[in-house]
Motif scaffolding. Structure first.
Motif, PDB file in Angstrom:
ATOM      1  N   ILE A   8      46.141  65.990 -42.778  1.00  0.00           N
ATOM      2  CA  ILE A   8      45.822  67.167 -41.955  1.00  0.00           C
ATOM      3  C   ILE A   8      44.308  67.328 -41.950  1.00  0.00           C
ATOM      4  O   ILE A   8      43.674  67.407 -43.000  1.00  0.00           O
ATOM      5  N   GLY A   9      43.771  67.356 -40.753  1.00  0.00           N
ATOM      6  CA  GLY A   9      42.322  67.481 -40.621  1.00  0.00           C
ATOM      7  C   GLY A   9      41.990  67.526 -39.150  1.00  0.00           C
ATOM      8  O   GLY A   9      42.859  67.861 -38.334  1.00  0.00           O
ATOM      9  N   GLU A  10      40.762  67.179 -38.795  1.00  0.00           N
ATOM     10  CA  GLU A  10      40.399  67.174 -37.374  1.00  0.00           C
ATOM     11  C   GLU A  10      41.353  66.293 -36.588  1.00  0.00           C
ATOM     12  O   GLU A  10      41.816  66.638 -35.517  1.00  0.00           O
ATOM     13  N   VAL A  11      41.577  65.084 -37.155  1.00  0.00           N
ATOM     14  CA  VAL A  11      42.618  64.220 -36.581  1.00  0.00           C
ATOM     15  C   VAL A  11      43.792  64.208 -37.566  1.00  0.00           C
ATOM     16  O   VAL A  11      43.709  63.606 -38.629  1.00  0.00           O
ATOM     17  N   SER A  12      44.825  64.912 -37.203  1.00  0.00           N
ATOM     18  CA  SER A  12      45.984  64.991 -38.096  1.00  0.00           C
ATOM     19  C   SER A  12      46.986  63.906 -37.735  1.00  0.00           C
ATOM     20  O   SER A  12      47.195  63.616 -36.547  1.00  0.00           O
ATOM     21  N   LYS A  13      47.571  63.309 -38.754  1.00  0.00           N
ATOM     22  CA  LYS A  13      48.440  62.162 -38.494  1.00  0.00           C
ATOM     23  C   LYS A  13      49.845  62.410 -39.051  1.00  0.00           C
ATOM     24  O   LYS A  13      49.999  62.833 -40.196  1.00  0.00           O
ATOM     25  N   LYS A  33      55.813  73.061 -39.460  1.00  0.00           N
ATOM     26  CA  LYS A  33      55.429  74.470 -39.682  1.00  0.00           C
ATOM     27  C   LYS A  33      54.229  74.543 -40.626  1.00  0.00           C
ATOM     28  O   LYS A  33      53.283  75.304 -40.394  1.00  0.00           O
ATOM     29  N   ASP A  34      54.258  73.728 -41.678  1.00  0.00           N
ATOM     30  CA  ASP A  34      53.124  73.711 -42.622  1.00  0.00           C
ATOM     31  C   ASP A  34      51.852  73.249 -41.918  1.00  0.00           C
ATOM     32  O   ASP A  34      50.761  73.771 -42.147  1.00  0.00           O
ATOM     33  N   LEU A  35      52.041  72.255 -41.061  1.00  0.00           N
ATOM     34  CA  LEU A  35      50.896  71.700 -40.348  1.00  0.00           C
ATOM     35  C   LEU A  35      50.294  72.739 -39.392  1.00  0.00           C
ATOM     36  O   LEU A  35      49.079  72.923 -39.318  1.00  0.00           O
ATOM     37  N   ILE A  36      51.165  73.443 -38.728  1.00  0.00           N
ATOM     38  CA  ILE A  36      50.696  74.421 -37.743  1.00  0.00           C
ATOM     39  C   ILE A  36      49.990  75.592 -38.424  1.00  0.00           C
ATOM     40  O   ILE A  36      49.084  76.201 -37.854  1.00  0.00           O
ATOM     41  N   ALA A  37      50.378  75.850 -39.638  1.00  0.00           N
ATOM     42  CA  ALA A  37      49.713  76.924 -40.373  1.00  0.00           C
ATOM     43  C   ALA A  37      48.216  76.633 -40.541  1.00  0.00           C
ATOM     44  O   ALA A  37      47.412  77.534 -40.731  1.00  0.00           O
ATOM     45  N   ARG A  38      47.861  75.369 -40.422  1.00  0.00           N
ATOM     46  CA  ARG A  38      46.448  74.989 -40.561  1.00  0.00           C
ATOM     47  C   ARG A  38      45.862  74.526 -39.225  1.00  0.00           C
ATOM     48  O   ARG A  38      44.957  73.693 -39.180  1.00  0.00           O
ATOM     49  N   LYS A  39      46.388  75.078 -38.140  1.00  0.00           N
ATOM     50  CA  LYS A  39      46.029  74.552 -36.815  1.00  0.00           C
ATOM     51  C   LYS A  39      44.548  74.730 -36.475  1.00  0.00           C
ATOM     52  O   LYS A  39      44.008  73.975 -35.657  1.00  0.00           O
ATOM     53  N   ASP A  40      43.882  75.689 -37.112  1.00  0.00           N
ATOM     54  CA  ASP A  40      42.473  75.901 -36.795  1.00  0.00           C
ATOM     55  C   ASP A  40      41.605  74.699 -37.161  1.00  0.00           C
ATOM     56  O   ASP A  40      40.530  74.505 -36.618  1.00  0.00           O
ATOM     57  N   GLU A  41      42.087  73.899 -38.107  1.00  0.00           N
ATOM     58  CA  GLU A  41      41.302  72.736 -38.543  1.00  0.00           C
ATOM     59  C   GLU A  41      41.500  71.537 -37.611  1.00  0.00           C
ATOM     60  O   GLU A  41      40.774  70.557 -37.681  1.00  0.00           O
ATOM     61  N   LYS A  69      53.153  75.106 -30.429  1.00  0.00           N
ATOM     62  CA  LYS A  69      52.571  76.080 -31.363  1.00  0.00           C
ATOM     63  C   LYS A  69      51.117  75.776 -31.711  1.00  0.00           C
ATOM     64  O   LYS A  69      50.388  76.646 -32.176  1.00  0.00           O
ATOM     65  N   ILE A  70      50.723  74.542 -31.523  1.00  0.00           N
ATOM     66  CA  ILE A  70      49.426  74.160 -32.072  1.00  0.00           C
ATOM     67  C   ILE A  70      48.260  74.607 -31.194  1.00  0.00           C
ATOM     68  O   ILE A  70      47.105  74.639 -31.619  1.00  0.00           O
ATOM     69  N   GLY A  71      48.554  74.970 -29.964  1.00  0.00           N
ATOM     70  CA  GLY A  71      47.491  75.498 -29.107  1.00  0.00           C
ATOM     71  C   GLY A  71      47.087  74.492 -28.052  1.00  0.00           C
ATOM     72  O   GLY A  71      47.146  73.279 -28.267  1.00  0.00           O
ATOM     73  N   ALA A  72      46.662  75.023 -26.917  1.00  0.00           N
ATOM     74  CA  ALA A  72      46.387  74.174 -25.753  1.00  0.00           C
ATOM     75  C   ALA A  72      45.186  73.266 -25.972  1.00  0.00           C
ATOM     76  O   ALA A  72      45.051  72.231 -25.309  1.00  0.00           O
ATOM     77  N   ASN A  73      44.301  73.609 -26.886  1.00  0.00           N
ATOM     78  CA  ASN A  73      43.073  72.816 -27.053  1.00  0.00           C
ATOM     79  C   ASN A  73      43.284  71.554 -27.879  1.00  0.00           C
ATOM     80  O   ASN A  73      42.408  70.706 -27.934  1.00  0.00           O
TER      81      ASN A  73
END
Lengths: 106, 690
Positions: A8-13, A33-41, A69-73
């Protein structure tokens, strides 16, 4: 250790592998769900599917869930999926929301 | 989780609480699934849960008495793995056939509000017939991304309808799509529809049905319930039409089709069958309604037998308030959830029958549909007759809201175009919107859905290739299907290699297309007619899941001139708002429509007349003056005519002349003689503009 999420990071895999059927998909969903909780990163989310042999609707839903859930960007990639797997995404029009690649090109 | 949705009770390993009574069917709620079903006669009800595809249930949970409000059983069950869940209901109650009460607690019943139905996931795949629970409900997730899809804001009279069968449209290899015979296959063909120019697609039934119902074998050929006019579940899209049906993703695949159609400016209408169900008569299976409230859902004789106004074994009791709510709920669901733009009601006259079967003057169901807020913008089209002899074309209870399949348009135009005597007056009335049938003031501009062919009967090619039906392959000794086809084989029965015969057939097809697409009202084209598709003379291929019914796309190349002509005429219609009655008048004082014969302004409606001339006047979209003259010569001899005089600065130009074979549409319209005379070829249509 997560079964599917590798990084999980700028490029999450996320590495999708084996058979993701209805009984296993909830694990993937929980990891999403855990990943999305950190979606700002996150700027890019990559699903590697080259070792994915089968995916049931529940597994596809987990990918759709993440995308929504992760956002359009955040750009979401599906990489290395076999024709059979890709078909399932195409039939339901879900491929339109994803960037489909054979190899991750960033 | 919301506090008010915590479990309050347990049954074995299951946690539960009283459910939401107004939510029919199964719905996901935080932490669980809400199940709700009503039955006025049941004394008790059980929820039956299966793992996907398993024969035996893994749980049977009785609805506790306290979970029942009035006639509604409602229960939330927690922690269910809904992706792996199939469910049904069992109901106990009285059995008294003569009163129509036939509860059987051994039967597991399909939820009438099931949104996904499994059991026939892949078309034609033989099911396990020993399994007592054939059609199973699954819980649906509504996470589809519509990407802001909005209704297409065009008026009903702008529609050009294209009637198609999901499977037959692309099942043949010649369609060139990857997913033959499916929603996804149809989606692949959207560029074709766009090129043709149609703006509305009407699909034969796509509510879940059983293709094996009534399946037979005739001369080694498997015959199926191919058309699908026999509903198993009113809320579920047919799984076997989805390439993803094996993953139970038919809802997503169908939504994806609708979204893509809308993106391309194409509306979608569903052919819906509310007149009967797949449960048949007293010999038919218990699927759902029979075991829930048999005497509510069906119109029964005083002895408890099934009235058969549908010709299919039973008749849904549409004006019972419970059934009415089911139908209304169903249509609302399809509009709200699937973004459907309209409905065509099969044998709709039944929807106006009373609970004893008699026709009503003010049927509550039809009124409810006409004024329903969710259905406000969708088009409602009635097939205004039924198999019980009720024929209501023109007097269907419409509330200014309903349109109709105009059966008289089909019959009058077929007879006129093939050259019968005494039809000129009728043909003129049909071209002018059938105001003799549909009063424009009460019924509006889109009441008449004009068609010359539809799925039920000959294709347009066969209309001019066969004098009689050839339904031997259906296995009923050619006794099924209509006999009043008003067809003409142009001199040879069936396929011909004769140039003159084929030239004439193509011309007759173009004549029909030209008239259909210049008539006031809403035109409907049968899929494949635009490239001369044949059913080899079969006028009732309801059971033919094979090349008889499947479109042969090779014909598109073979009959390119027909395709080009349809495409031209569709574009022509769209260019001229006069056909949609949306045009202001010209400033010259011409009537917006006028009838003409060999001489201008003298229409001949005598017995021997075979000519109809119609002038339409108005404005184009750009505000230019618009004069159109349609000349239809149905006689076997050429017809000399004079077109009406135009204002001094205008001259008539011929744009279309079906007598010219492959060159029927002029790339550059050509001026006609200064005295407005023209010789319309034998059995030919001309269209002139100014």
């Amino acid at each position: 250790m997560a079964k599917y999420v590798q990084e999980i990071g700028e490029v999450s895999k996320v590495k999708l592998h084996g058979h993701i059927d209805a009984s296993i998909a909830p694990e993937l969903m929980n990891e999403m769900k855990d990943l999305i909780a950190r979606k700002d990163e996150i700027k890019k989310l990559v699903f590697f599917a080259d070792e994915l042999e089968y995916v049931a609707s529940a597994g596809i839903r987990a990918v759709v869930f993440a995308k929504q859930k992760i956002g359009a960007n955040v750009q979401v990639y599906l990489v290395g999926a076999s024709d059979v797997i890709l078909d399932v995404f195409k039939l339901t029009g879900i491929d339109k929301f994803l960037t489909i690649q054979d190899k991750f090109e960033g | 989780m919301r506090i008010d949705l915590h479990p309050t009770d347990t049954y074995g390993e299951f946690k539960m609480r009283p459910g939401l009574v107004l939510a029919n069917g199964a719905h996901l709620v935080p932490g669980g699934v809400n199940f709700s079903i009503y039955s006025s006669g049941a004394t008790s009800c059980e929820l039956v849960l299966f793992h996907s595809g398993e024969r035996e249930p893994y749980a049977v949970i009785p609805f506790p008495e306290g979970y029942r409000v009035g006639a509604v059983f409602a229960m939330i069950v927690y922690d269910l793995d809904f992706e792996d869940l199939e469910y049904g209901f069992r109901m106990d109650g009285e059995y008294d056939f003569s009163r129509g009460v036939i509860f059987d607690k051994t039967k597991t019943l399909l939820d009438p509000y099931a949104k996904i139905i499994t059991g026939r996931n892949v078309w034609g795949e033989e099911p396990d017939w020993t399994n007592p629970f054939q059609y199973r409900a699954k819980v649906v997730m509504n996470d589809f991304d519509w990407e802001g899809d909005e209704p297409i804001r065009s008026t009903h009279n702008e529609m050009i309808i294209y009637e198609a069968h999901v499977r037959g449209f692309t099942k043949d290899e010649s369609s060139g799509v990857k997913y033959n015979g499916t929603y996804a296959g149809l989606r692949e063909k959207i560029p074709y529809l766009k090129d043709l120019g149609v703006n509305t697609i009407e699909l034969l039934p796509i509510f879940e049905f059983d293709e094996f119902e009534g399946a037979r074998e005739v001369n080694g050929q498997k015959l199926m319930n191919y058309w699908g006019y026999s509903t198993v579940g009113f809320f579920a899209p047919k799984a076997g039409y989805a390439a993803s049906g094996k993953y139970s993703m038919q809802v997503d695949e169908f939504k994806s089709l609708v979204k893509e159609l809308h993106k391309n400016g194409i509306k979608i209408i569903l052919d819906v069958v509310f007149n009967h169900t797949a449960e048949g008569n007293e010999y038919g299976p218990y699927i759902s309604f029979k075991g829930i409230d048999n005497n509510y859902y069906y119109i029964l004789t005083p002895e408890g037998y099934y009235y058969n106004f549908s010709g299919c074994g039973n008749t849904l009791n549409c004006n019972n308030p419970v059934v009415r709510n089911l139908i209304l709920g169903c249509l609302r669901y399809w509009v709200a959830t699937f973004h459907i733009d309209g409905f065509r009601f099969d044998l709709a006259a039944i929807l106006g029958r009373n609970q004893d079967g008699s026709p009503m003057s003010n049927p509550p169901l039809l009124e409810s549909l006409a004024f329903d807020p969710v259905l406000k913008d969708v088009i409602l089209i009635a097939e205004a007759w039924d198999a019980g002899g009720l024929y209501q074309v023109g007097n269907f209870p419409a509330y200014g809201r309903w349109a109709e399949w105009n059966g008289r348009y089909r019959d009058d135009m077929r007879r006129f175009l093939k050259g019968e005597d005494g039809l000129a007056g009728a043909a003129a009335a049909r071209i002018l919107g059938s105001e003799d049938i549909y009063d424009r003031y009460w019924r509006g501009d889109a009441a008449s859905v004009n068609f010359i062919t539809c799925h039920d009967g000959f294709t347009l090619y066969d209309l001019y290739a066969y004098n009689g039906k050839h339904n031997e392959a259906n296995g009923w000794g050619n006794s099924d299907g209509g006999n009043d086809n008003h067809s003409w084989n142009c001199g040879w029965e069936g396929e011909s290699t004769d140039y003159g015969t084929n030239f004439l057939r193509h011309k007759m097809i173009k004549n029909a297309a030209a008239v259909l697409l210049t008539s006031l009202g809403v035109p409907m084209i049968l899929a494949g007619d635009e490239f001369g598709n044949t059913q080899y003379g079969n006028n009732n291929p309801y059971c033919q899941d094979n090349k008889i019914s499947w479109l042969d796309w090779n014909d598109l190349e073979k009959n390119k001139d027909i395709y080009n002509f349809f495409k031209y005429m569709i574009a022509f219609r769209k260019r001229h708002p006069v056909f949609m009655r949306k045009s202001p008048a010209t400033p010259y004082g011409y009537p917006m429509t006028s009838l003409h014969g060999g001489d201008a302004w003298r229409f001949d409606r005598s017995e021997g007349s075979h000519y109809v001339g119609v002038m339409f006047t108005g404005k184009t979209k750009d505000g230019e003056d618009d004069f159109i003259y349609l000349g239809v010569n149905a006689h076997w001899d050429a017809k000399p005519i004079f077109l009406p005089e135009l204002p001094a600065d205008k001259t008539w130009k011929v744009e279309v002349n079906t007598d010219l074979g492959e060159n029927a549409c002029y790339e550059t319209p050509c001026e006609i003689a200064a005295n407005n005379s023209f010789l319309v070829g034998p059995r030919s249509v001309i269209i002139c503009t100014a």
